[in-house]
Design a protein around this motif. Structure first.
Motif, short mmCIF file in Angstrom:
data_model
loop_
_atom_site.label_atom_id
_atom_site.label_comp_id
_atom_site.label_asym_id
_atom_site.label_seq_id
_atom_site.Cartn_x
_atom_site.Cartn_y
_atom_site.Cartn_z
N ASN A 2 0.76 -1.61 0.20
CA ASN A 2 -0.19 0.22 0.17
C ASN A 2 0.52 1.38 -0.13
OD1 ASN A 2 -2.98 -0.83 0.42
ND2 ASN A 2 -2.51 -1.41 2.04
N TYR A 3 2.22 1.04 0.69
CA TYR A 3 3.00 2.39 0.24
C TYR A 3 2.41 3.63 1.37
CZ TYR A 3 5.04 -0.01 -3.26
OH TYR A 3 5.71 -0.62 -4.59
N GLY A 4 1.64 3.18 2.38
CA GLY A 4 1.02 3.76 3.22
C GLY A 4 -0.14 4.88 2.29
N ILE A 5 -0.73 4.57 1.61
CA ILE A 5 -1.52 4.35 0.96
C ILE A 5 -3.09 3.81 1.12
CG2 ILE A 5 -3.63 5.58 -0.79
CD1 ILE A 5 -0.13 6.26 -2.73
N TYR A 6 -3.81 4.17 2.16
CA TYR A 6 -4.86 3.36 2.70
C TYR A 6 -6.52 3.59 1.47
CZ TYR A 6 -2.63 3.45 7.13
OH TYR A 6 -2.02 3.46 7.38
N GLN A 7 -6.97 2.86 1.21
CA GLN A 7 -8.01 2.42 0.33
C GLN A 7 -9.40 2.42 1.35
OE1 GLN A 7 -7.77 -1.04 -1.82
NE2 GLN A 7 -6.36 -0.75 -2.63
#
Length: 125
Positions: A2-7
Motif C-alpha cells: 500500500n505504500y502508506g496509502i489507505y483504501q
C-alpha cells in the motif's frame, strides 16, 4: 503493497428528501438478493445430499450384485471341480475294468487249445 496509502470505500447518496426512501428500497433489494442467495445455497446443499445418497444406494446395489456374482462363480467352479473329479474316477474305474478283461482274455487264450474255435473267438475279442 500500500505504500502508506489507505483504501477507503464510500457509498455517497445525495441528500434530498427522497434519500431515505431510496435507502429503504436499496435495503429491500439487498435483502431480496440475500434471501435468494440463501435459498440457492440451501437447494444446492439439498441437491448434493440427494445425489450422494443416490450414488451410495447405487454403489451398495452394485456391491451386492458383485457379491452374488462371486458366489455364483465359486459355486460354478466347485461344480466344475466335482464333475472333473467324478470324470477322473469313472475313467479310472472303466480303465481298470477294461485292463482286467483284457488280462482275463489273454490268460484264457493261453489256456485254450489254439486250434479250437473258442481260441479264434477269444482272439477276435
Amino acid at each position: 503493497m500500500n505504500y502508506g496509502i489507505y483504501q477507503v470505500h464510500l457509498l455517497a447518496l445525495p441528500y434530498d428528501g427522497g434519500a431515505e426512501i431510496r435507502m429503504h428500497n436499496n435495503i429491500l433489494i439487498v435483502m431480496v438478493h440475500l434471501s435468494l442467495l440463501f435459498v440457492t445455497v440451501c437447494i444446492s446443499i439439498f441437491s448434493f445430499r440427494l445425489l450422494t445418497m443416490r450414488v451410495a444406494r447405487k454403489e451398495m446395489c452394485l456391491k451386492a450384485a458383485l457379491i452374488k456374482q462371486k458366489g455364483a462363480t465359486r459355486q460354478a467352479e466347485r461344480k466344475s471341480m466335482n464333475q472333473r473329479l467324478a470324470f477322473v474316477t469313472v475313467s479310472h474305474d472303466i480303465h481298470a475294468s477294461l485292463v482286467g478283461v483284457v488280462g482275463l482274455l489273454e490268460m484264457s487264450i493261453k489256456e485254450v487249445d489254439q486250434i479250437s474255435k473258442l481260441a479264434k473267438n477269444l482272439i477276435l475279442v
